[in-house]
Every structure is written in structure tokens, then in C-alpha cells.
Design an enzyme around this catalytic site. Structure first.
Site, PDB file in Angstrom:
ATOM      1  N   ASP A  92     -28.929 -24.409  19.159  1.00 17.67           N
ATOM      2  CA  ASP A  92     -30.156 -24.642  18.410  1.00 17.67           C
ATOM      3  C   ASP A  92     -31.068 -23.429  18.530  1.00 17.67           C
ATOM      4  O   ASP A  92     -31.199 -22.836  19.620  1.00 17.67           O
ATOM      5  CB  ASP A  92     -30.899 -25.882  18.925  1.00 17.67           C
ATOM      6  N   ASP A  94     -22.153 -29.109  16.848  1.00 15.33           N
ATOM      7  CA  ASP A  94     -23.332 -28.261  16.948  1.00 15.33           C
ATOM      8  C   ASP A  94     -23.799 -28.198  18.400  1.00 15.33           C
ATOM      9  O   ASP A  94     -24.393 -29.145  18.913  1.00 15.33           O
ATOM     10  CB  ASP A  94     -24.434 -28.818  16.041  1.00 15.33           C
ATOM     11  N   GLU A 118     -27.870 -22.369  10.432  1.00 10.78           N
ATOM     12  CA  GLU A 118     -29.301 -22.593  10.665  1.00 10.78           C
ATOM     13  C   GLU A 118     -30.113 -21.449  10.068  1.00 10.78           C
ATOM     14  O   GLU A 118     -31.148 -21.662   9.419  1.00 10.78           O
ATOM     15  CB  GLU A 118     -29.597 -22.705  12.165  1.00 10.78           C
ATOM     16  N   SER A 164      -8.516 -24.561  11.996  1.00  9.18           N
ATOM     17  CA  SER A 164      -7.299 -24.820  12.779  1.00  9.18           C
ATOM     18  C   SER A 164      -6.773 -26.192  12.394  1.00  9.18           C
ATOM     19  O   SER A 164      -7.523 -27.049  11.918  1.00  9.18           O
ATOM     20  CB  SER A 164      -7.572 -24.790  14.288  1.00  9.18           C
TER      21      SER A 164
END
Length: 762
Positions: free
Chosen positions: A323, A320, A187, A248
């Protein structure tokens, strides 16, 4: 004659130095290593700790309470300084022991408020989880009360460990969740590029998403030069904390795809390499409790492994759950839902070794802390952070309580309900032949127009709309193809009702594609095949760029010769391959294409480079050449730099200590070994582009055979002990390097040391 006398004196001095060194070594060894044999008296219990020659620990206890008490003791014996350092990181208390040089790190950590979140989360746990944590903490403190020899780091830094508290356990879980939640940095990257004058469309080209509908442009007000400086400063601050969670793999095969007709499960989390190892191998046994696998020093339970009924493995979901919100300030507050809302102020006092304490004030909002305050850029709009890990009702550790004792898919799913932050893929198998996959975590729902890709206005219009309902989280049980795998790639189908939640950032699917390719390459797989798959270093990145290589037109003879060698190469990034060296250096060289726009020396978006080579790009137009001409030039320049070494000569796994590496003892503490792979191979070998040293990779490998649990295997690098002078400090490293494993046994294992924990007799 004089020379003869001088020679004798020098020999005598050398012998004296060696004698002092040997005596010093044995003195230090005796004064810093824990007692691992015989009887250890402490306030508590009577239990047995068995150690294999490899250092793998087996704890046999009479109750679960005693089991976790003993686990706390053993972790403290082997990793006390590591555990202490970890809790100091989480609490933002590094300056107390390292001085003012790490004050900025502490300010960052205090601003985020990890320790406050840890304290709040402990209160939300079930009585069962609290009891386990309390027993674990009591075990650590009982061990400290015996006045044990302390690891060398405490002596060098001149301090002793404080008693342990439950929040010290919780805070390391918070730090791991912080490392899993990596979207904040991208972001900030996009925000920085936007403030640099790039359009949304150009940023989407430089940082491409998974193919599909482009997300909407965010409703940001004008971004200023100060915002650019702030984003840059925050990204630099983030670089002080290398993101250890890079990648991973896990996969599970059902019985129709195995030679035993029972499932096989593999997992290898790729995290930051360091000293000591992140993991500690342990078997925990008590009545109705029998679990073995990888544990995390500082936290009870087994995190990845198996019990007598099920096995599981984990990867980062790459979803996600963070924010950033751009605040509009008004007097002493900020505008939220058309009202001025006052900041809540939290005062933090940071003790600094050799300096006066530093006081700082942290502003809290409805979203969370104002993280931009830590860089203090005048004129920039404040950025507040919302993160699921800050929620006080975080019951994530309850998931491991339930997971360790789960006996079937129903129990396993029930465990997933507790998992909150940040987001993990759990794969599952059981002895009855079932396999499954569950994407666990509290995953935000965003309103239309909010993609999660950029900071959003913090005025209340773009708040989260809740979380994806538990039953609608991605989950699969006994799928028709009879295999499941995750490698940090997008796991949802096109018609998934929450289409953007996993599309925040593009993770190249090379590892995922290679895993599926290997699974489908044969009808039946054995446990040995699973081990081979984990060690695979075939690069699909190379194969995707091979058409580009075919179209290169290098001007130098050497470049033409090497283009042919690369085209004939099989793409195996093995340590002895010169082709791997040339390809990796050439690929890194391509990243210079984006530097004028991004300001970054290296750019990790292969899809951008592929698109540029295949379709052209404005960056090449600015250079007045085609992108293929640019790539040809890069190949010529790469080959002109050196005589080509084998990949393993350059690419070495580097294990460094967070403190000793910066002292004269670095030559004793640190390790480097040649390895293969790159960031996109299944056997990951991600490296620092400045020097090709591998800084993240498989920190743990396991292959579990559900037909015969005792036939399972596991390994981690370095060793079980964090003590520099221990014989088990690095004895597992050669096995890990060669791709060897240890038997994962809960019975019939060799015992090298036996320690009886017994209560103090008044």
C-alpha cells in the site's frame, strides 16, 4: 596477374583471421569454463557431482550440510556472473560495474532498502535454514578460493567477484518477492488518472475489477498536478525494472481423473525471458533427503519440484500486499495519529565507476521508505510504501526448508506457515493419492473503506488491521471435483470473509477458464495429456471478442474478407497462423481508444474494450462514432499496414543478456525463436506491443506423475550453463521451443561428466 596476387593475399588474410578466431575461441573457452570432470580440490568435503548430457546436475552428499555446500559450488560453476549480478541488483550496486548510466536504478533500489531487509530477515530464520544458507555460502566461497576461470562478463567489465555473504542469498529472495508484489504500479496508475481529472467511476470503467460490488472511493484530499507528475515519474522509474512475474499456471488432478488412478501435477511459471535462464535443474540427494526440480541460482534448496513423497507447483497469488500512503508533512516530519512524527534518516553511499561516490538520504516512516523521494517532484505529496517484504521477521526461506522434506499434507501445511512475502498459490499432490492447494503469505486485513486500489492518507487512520489468520487462508484438500488449478485468477468464493484482499486488480480469467475446460474435456488424463495442456495456444480472448467481430462493418473489401476469415478461425494462436497475426494486431489497435484519457499507447484491460464494444463508451462518443465503428476502422487500418505474415514471423521469443546485449557480442549472446501463444493463452506468449517480441513466458515446465515419480518431466529454456562458450549455453532451447521435455530422474539417468569434490591435502 595483379588481381591474382591480391586474391591470394585476401585468402591468406581470411585464413589468418579464421585461425586467430579459432585459437581465440579455444583460449576463451578454456579460460572461462569451469572444471566439471575429474577431481576438484577445495576447502571442504568429499562429494560427487554428476552431470547428464543435458547438463542436469545430480549432487550425492553424505550430509545435508555437505549437500548445500556442494550446491553452492555447482551454482557458482554454472551461473557465477548471474548470481553476482543478481546480488548487485538487490544491493543497488550496479553503478560500481556499469557506471553512471544506471545510477537512477541504484537510487531506486537503495530507497527501497532491499539489502537492509535481507540482512534483517536472515536473523529471523530458523537455525536449520541459517545452517543451509551458511553451507551454501561457504561452498561458493570455497569455489572462489580455487581461483577458477571467471565468466567472460567479469573480464569485459573489469572486476572480480567478492566473497559471498548470507545476505546475498536473502536479497535475491527479496527481489523475487518484489516482482511478485505488483499492486504498487496499478495504485500509481489510478493515482495518475485521478490527478489527470478522471473520476473514480471512469477509472473503474477503464480498469475494471472482478464482477461484484464496487469498492468505496478512497478518502484522498485533492490531488494536484505535481502529484500527477510524480506518479508518472514513478511509473517511468518502475519501467526500468520490467516486472518479470506476469503469469503462471498450475493444476493437479486426483486419481479419479487420471489413467493411472494416481495424481498428476503440472506447473509452468511465466516469468521474464532472459539470459541465463532464471532456473537451474538439479537433483539433491543426502541421507533422508532426495529432492529434484527447479532451483534458483543464488539460493539453496529446490524451489519447485518433488521429493520421494510429495510434489508441488507454484503461481503468483496476485494478492495485494503493498500500500502507498500519502503523507502530510509538517516541518521535518509528517502527521501521524495527530502528532508530528520525525523521519528516520538512512544514508546510502553509491559507488560509481569512473565517478565520485554519490550520497543520498532515504527517509523512513512507520509504513516504510518514502519511495517518491527518488524522483524529486517539487510540490508533490510524499508517498511512503508499506510492503510485507520489508518486515524483519520474514521467514519465507524457512518454507522451502520444510517443503523440500515434507512427506504429507500435514508437513506441507506446516511449511506454509513460514511463508511471508509476497503471496503464492501452492498446489500439492502425494504418492498416497491426496491433492491440495494452499494460498500462502502474510496477507493484510484492511478496514472498511480501504480497498487497496489507491494511495491512502498516511495519518494512521488507514493502517492495516493485522493479517488473515493462517487457518483462514484459502486452502483446499481432496475437493469433490478431484482437481485444482490456479492461473493468477480469483480463487476465493463470494462468501469469503475477506472479500477484497484478492480483488485488487482484474486478471482476465481466460487461462483459468481454458485450463478447467481442458480438464473437464475428458474423463481420464495421462501424463501426455498434461504435456499437451501446457502447450495449448487456443485463445479464449479471441472467443470472447468473436461476437464483436461478427458485428463489425469494415468499409474496405480486404477488411470484409478478413472479418470472415477471423470468424472461421479456430482461435489457435499457432506460429503458422496468419489469423493470429491479424487478430493480435487488431486487438492492440483497439487500445488507441483509451489513449486520450490514459496517455498510454497500449491499455491491457480487455474487459474495458469488451464493455465498450457491447455497451458503448464515452471515448467513442468523443470520436463521434460508435465503438463498433471504431473497431471496424481499426481492422481496416490494421490490414492496410502490411502483407500479413505468419504469427511466428512476428512473434518470437527474445532471450537477451542484461549486459552482453548492449555490446558487439550481442549477436553471439542473444537468441530469438518463433513461437505461438499470446498473453492470455495457457502456453503464454506475452509480447512487447511495440514489436511483438515475446518478453515473458514459461521459464520452466514440469509434469509430475505420482504413480511413477521417475516418469516425470521438466524443461527450461536456454541451457544449464550461463557461460557464453559452453555447449550447454542454449542446448535446451530447441527442446523448449518444440514442447519437448527432459526426464526428471533421480536414478538410472545417463552420466556424461563426473566431478569429485575433495578436500585440499596440506
Amino acid at each position: 596477374m595483379k588481381l591474382n596476387v591480391i586474391g591470394r593475399i585476401l585468402v591468406g588474410l581470411l585464413i589468418l583471421v579464421l585461425l586467430v578466431g579459432v585459437l581465440g575461441y579455444f583460449y576463451l573457452k578454456q579460460s572461462t569454463l569451469p572444471q566439471t570432470q575429474g577431481h576438484l580440490s577445495l576447502a571442504g568435503l568429499t562429494e560427487t557431482v554428476l552431470r547428464e548430457p543435458s547438463g542436469v546436475v545430480h549432487i550425492i552428499a553424505k550430509s545435508k550440510k555437505d549437500l548445500f555446500f556442494a550446491q553452492g559450488i555447482v551454482h557458482a560453476q554454472d551461473r557465477l556472473w548471474q548470481m553476482d549480478f543478481q546480488r548487485r541488483v538487490g544491493a543497488g550496486r550496479l553503478s560500481e560495474i556499469l557506471g553512471k548510466d544506471v545510477l537512477e536504478e541504484d537510487k531506486f533500489l537503495r530507497t527501497w532498502g532491499f539489502y537492509h531487509a535481507a540482512q534483517a530477515a536472515y536473523a529471523s530464520l530458523s537455525p536449520t535454514a541459517k545452517a543451509a544458507i551458511d553451507a551454501y555460502v561457504n561452498g561458493i566461497n570455497a569455489y572462489l578460493a580455487t581461483k577458477p576461470p571467471l565468466p567472460l562478463e567479469f573480464t569485459l567489465l573489469g572486476y572480480s567477484p567478492e566473497p559471498w555473504k548470507p545476505a546475498d542469498v536473502m536479497v535475491w529472495a527479496k527481489m523475487l518477492a518484489f516482482e511478485l508484489a505488483i499492486n504498487r504500479d496499478t495504485e500509481l496508475q489510478r493515482y495518475h488518472l485521478l490527478a489527470s481529472g478522471l473520476s473514480y467511476e471512469r477509472i473503474a470503467q477503464l480498469m475494471p475489477l472482478y464482477p461484484g460490488k464496487d469498492p468505496p472511493n478512497p478518502p484522498l484530499s485533492k490531488v494536484h498536478e505535481a502529484d500527477k507528475k510524480q506518479a508518472s515519474a514513478l511509473l517511468a522509474m518502475a519501467a526500468l525494472f520490467p516486472t518479470s512475474v506476469k503469469a503462471s499456471n498450475n493444476w493437479v488432478l486426483g486419481g479419479s481423473r487420471t489413467t493411472s488412478h494416481k495424481p498428476l501435477l503440472a506447473n509452468d511459471p511465466h516469468l521474464g525471458l532472459g539470459i541465463p535462464s532464471i532456473w537451474h535443474l538439479m537433483h539433491l540427494e543426502a541421507p533422508d533427503y532426495n529432492v529434484i526440480g527447479a532451483t534458483l541460482p543464488g539460493i539453496p534448496w529446490v524451489i519447485i519440484g518433488r521429493n520421494t513423497h510429495i510434489a508441488w507447483g507454484i503461481t503468483n497469488l496476485n494478492t495485494d500486499v503493498e500500500d502507498l500512503y500519502v503523507l502530510q508533512e509538517n516541518n521535518d516530519g509528517y502527521l501521524y495519529q495527530n502528532e508530528v512524527k520525525p523521519y528516520q534518516i538512512r544514508t546510502e553511499v553509491i559507488k560509481v565507476k569512473g565517478e565520485p561516490p554519490v550520497q543520498m538520504k532515504v527517509r523512513e516512516t512507520v509504513y516504510g521508505p518514502v519511495i517518491s523521494d527518488v524522483v524529486e517532484i517539487s510540490g508533490a505529496a510524499p508517498l511512503a510504501l508499506r510492503w510485507t517484504g520489508h518486515q524483519p521477521d520474514d521467514t519465507t526461506l524457512d518454507a522451502y526448508v520444510a517443503l523440500n522434506q515434507a512427506q504429507n499434507w500435514t508437513d506441507f501445511k506446516a511449511a506454509m506457515k513460514y511463508y511471508v512475502a509476497s503471496g503464492l498459490n501452492f498446489v500439492y499432490a502425494d504418492v498416497k493419492g491426496n491433492i491440495g492447494h494452499f494460498a500462502a503469505g502474510r496477507l493484510p486485513i484492511r478496514k472498511s473503506g480501504h480497498s487497496g486500489l489507491y494511495p491512502m492518507p498516511g495519518n494512521g487512520d488507514w493502517d492495516w488491521q493485522g493479517y488473515i489468520p493462517f487457518e483462514e487462508l484459502p486452502q483446499y484438500f481432496n475437493p469433490e471435483q478431484d482437481y485444482l488449478f490456479t492461473a493468477n485468477h480469483k480463487i476465493t468464493p463470494p462468501d469469503y470473509p475477506y472479500p477484497l484482499f484478492l480483488e485488487g486488480d482484474s486478471n482476465p480469467i481466460y487461462r483459468a477458464a481454458r485450463i478447467e475446460q481442458m480438464i473437464r474435456s475428458r474423463e481420464k488424463h495421462s501424463p501426455a495429456d498434461m504435456l499437451t495442456m501446457q502447450l495449448d495456444t487456443v485463445s479464449l480472448l479471441y472467443k470472447s471478442f468473436k461476437p464483436v467481430l461478427k458485428n463489425l462493418t469494415p468499409t474496405e473489401v480486404r477488411g470484409q474478407e478478413w472479418r470472415e476469415r477471423l470468424l472461421a478461425w479456430d482461435g489457435n494462436v499457432s506460429p503458422d497462423s496468419q489469423e493470429a497475426t491479424v487478430f493480435q494486431a487488431w486487438y492492440l489497435g483497439l487500445s488507441g481508444l483509451s489513449k486520450p484519457e490514459t496517455g498510454e499507447e497500449y491499455w491491457y484491460y480487455p474487459r474495458y474494450f469488451l464493455n465498450a464494444m457491447q455497451q458503448g463508451d464515452v471515448a467513442c462518443e468523443a470520436l463521434k462514432m460508435t465503438c463498433l465503428d471504431y473497431a471496424s476502422q481499426v481492422l481496416d487500418q490494421t490490414l492496410a499496414r502490411w502483407e500479413i505474415p505468419a504469427w511466428g514471423q512476428l512473434h518470437q521469443a527474445a532471450f537477451t543478456h542484461p549486459v552482453l546485449s548492449y555490446t558487439p557480442l550481442a549477436f553471439l549472446s542473444d537468441r530469438q525463436i518463433p513461437v505461438g501463444g499470446d498473453e492470455f493463452t495457457v502456453n503464454v506468449g506475452g509480447y512487447d506491443p511495440q514489436n511483438f517480441l515475446m518478453d515473458f513466458g514459461p521459464t520452466y515446465r514440469q509434469v509430475i506423475d505420482l504413480a511413477d515419480m521417475e516418469n516425470s518431466r521438466y524443461i527450461h529454456p536456454m541451457g544449464q550453463s550461463g557461460h557464453l562458450l559452453s555447449s550447454q549455453y542454449d542446448d535446451l532451447l530447441p527442446l523448449w521451443q518444440k514442447g519437448d521435455y527432459l526426464p526428471m530422474k533421480t536414478k538410472d539417468y545417463p552420466v556424461a561428466e563426473r566431478l569429485v569434490l575433495e578436500p585440499i591435502i596440506p
